[in-house]
Design a protein around this motif. Sequence first.
Motif, PDB file in Angstrom:
ATOM      1  N   SER A 102      51.302  22.922  36.394  1.00 23.92           N
ATOM      2  CA  SER A 102      51.755  24.288  36.654  1.00 23.92           C
ATOM      3  C   SER A 102      51.450  25.148  35.441  1.00 23.92           C
ATOM      4  O   SER A 102      51.130  24.623  34.358  1.00 23.92           O
ATOM      5  N   GLY A 143      49.191  27.828  35.358  1.00 29.29           N
ATOM      6  CA  GLY A 143      47.950  28.582  35.384  1.00 29.29           C
ATOM      7  C   GLY A 143      48.143  29.957  36.017  1.00 29.29           C
ATOM      8  O   GLY A 143      48.943  30.131  36.930  1.00 29.29           O
ATOM      9  N   GLN A 144      47.403  30.921  35.507  1.00 28.17           N
ATOM     10  CA  GLN A 144      47.462  32.268  36.052  1.00 28.17           C
ATOM     11  C   GLN A 144      46.316  33.099  35.509  1.00 28.17           C
ATOM     12  O   GLN A 144      45.501  32.613  34.731  1.00 28.17           O
ATOM     13  N   LEU A 145      46.261  34.345  35.945  1.00 24.42           N
ATOM     14  CA  LEU A 145      45.272  35.297  35.453  1.00 24.42           C
ATOM     15  C   LEU A 145      45.781  35.879  34.133  1.00 24.42           C
ATOM     16  O   LEU A 145      46.929  36.335  34.050  1.00 24.42           O
ATOM     17  N   VAL A 146      44.919  35.871  33.131  1.00 22.98           N
ATOM     18  CA  VAL A 146      45.294  36.390  31.820  1.00 22.98           C
ATOM     19  C   VAL A 146      44.091  37.098  31.206  1.00 22.98           C
ATOM     20  O   VAL A 146      42.938  36.748  31.507  1.00 22.98           O
ATOM     21  N   LEU A 178      48.495  31.068  27.231  1.00 29.07           N
ATOM     22  CA  LEU A 178      49.137  30.422  28.375  1.00 29.07           C
ATOM     23  C   LEU A 178      49.627  29.058  27.936  1.00 29.07           C
ATOM     24  O   LEU A 178      49.063  28.447  27.026  1.00 29.07           O
ATOM     25  N   THR A 187      45.628  23.278  38.233  1.00 26.62           N
ATOM     26  CA  THR A 187      46.205  24.618  38.183  1.00 26.62           C
ATOM     27  C   THR A 187      45.114  25.573  37.696  1.00 26.62           C
ATOM     28  O   THR A 187      44.377  25.269  36.762  1.00 26.62           O
ATOM     29  N   GLN A 188      45.008  26.720  38.361  1.00 24.46           N
ATOM     30  CA  GLN A 188      43.911  27.653  38.095  1.00 24.46           C
ATOM     31  C   GLN A 188      44.233  28.557  36.913  1.00 24.46           C
ATOM     32  O   GLN A 188      45.285  29.211  36.881  1.00 24.46           O
ATOM     33  N   VAL A 189      43.301  28.596  35.983  1.00 23.17           N
ATOM     34  CA  VAL A 189      43.372  29.525  34.854  1.00 23.17           C
ATOM     35  C   VAL A 189      42.179  30.465  34.963  1.00 23.17           C
ATOM     36  O   VAL A 189      41.036  30.018  35.051  1.00 23.17           O
ATOM     37  N   THR A 190      42.459  31.750  34.972  1.00 23.73           N
ATOM     38  CA  THR A 190      41.403  32.751  35.035  1.00 23.73           C
ATOM     39  C   THR A 190      41.577  33.716  33.872  1.00 23.73           C
ATOM     40  O   THR A 190      42.641  34.321  33.716  1.00 23.73           O
TER      41      THR A 190
END
Length: 119
Positions: free
Chosen positions: A7, A9-12, A18, A113-116
Amino acid sequence: QVQLVESGGQLVQAGGSLRLSCVASRRIPSRSAMDWVRQAPGKAREFVAGIPWSGWTTSYADSVQGRFTISRDIANNALYLQMKDLKPEDTGVYYCANRIFGRQEYDTWGQGTQVTVST
């Protein structure tokens, strides 16, 4: 077999930070090593960072050295990845994975978990 759930991950924006978490469904064996592995779009998975579950020697990919820090909480069967000074090339799906220390093949993977990282 242990199950792993990531858990965090998000857009940053580029330059941001992060913290990713990975929680195991049960106690991680002391003979294990835990790694963070990422996969960018259209590319193969690549090692990011690793730590032996009962030792202290951490390892990092050259591309993240000095920016990422791997850590663990043995009591709570949790693995973390603190990421700072993020760059667009850090974008990808981040997985935690379990292996026997000293071996290269992985026994268990999380779902990722996606990290962008945006410019």
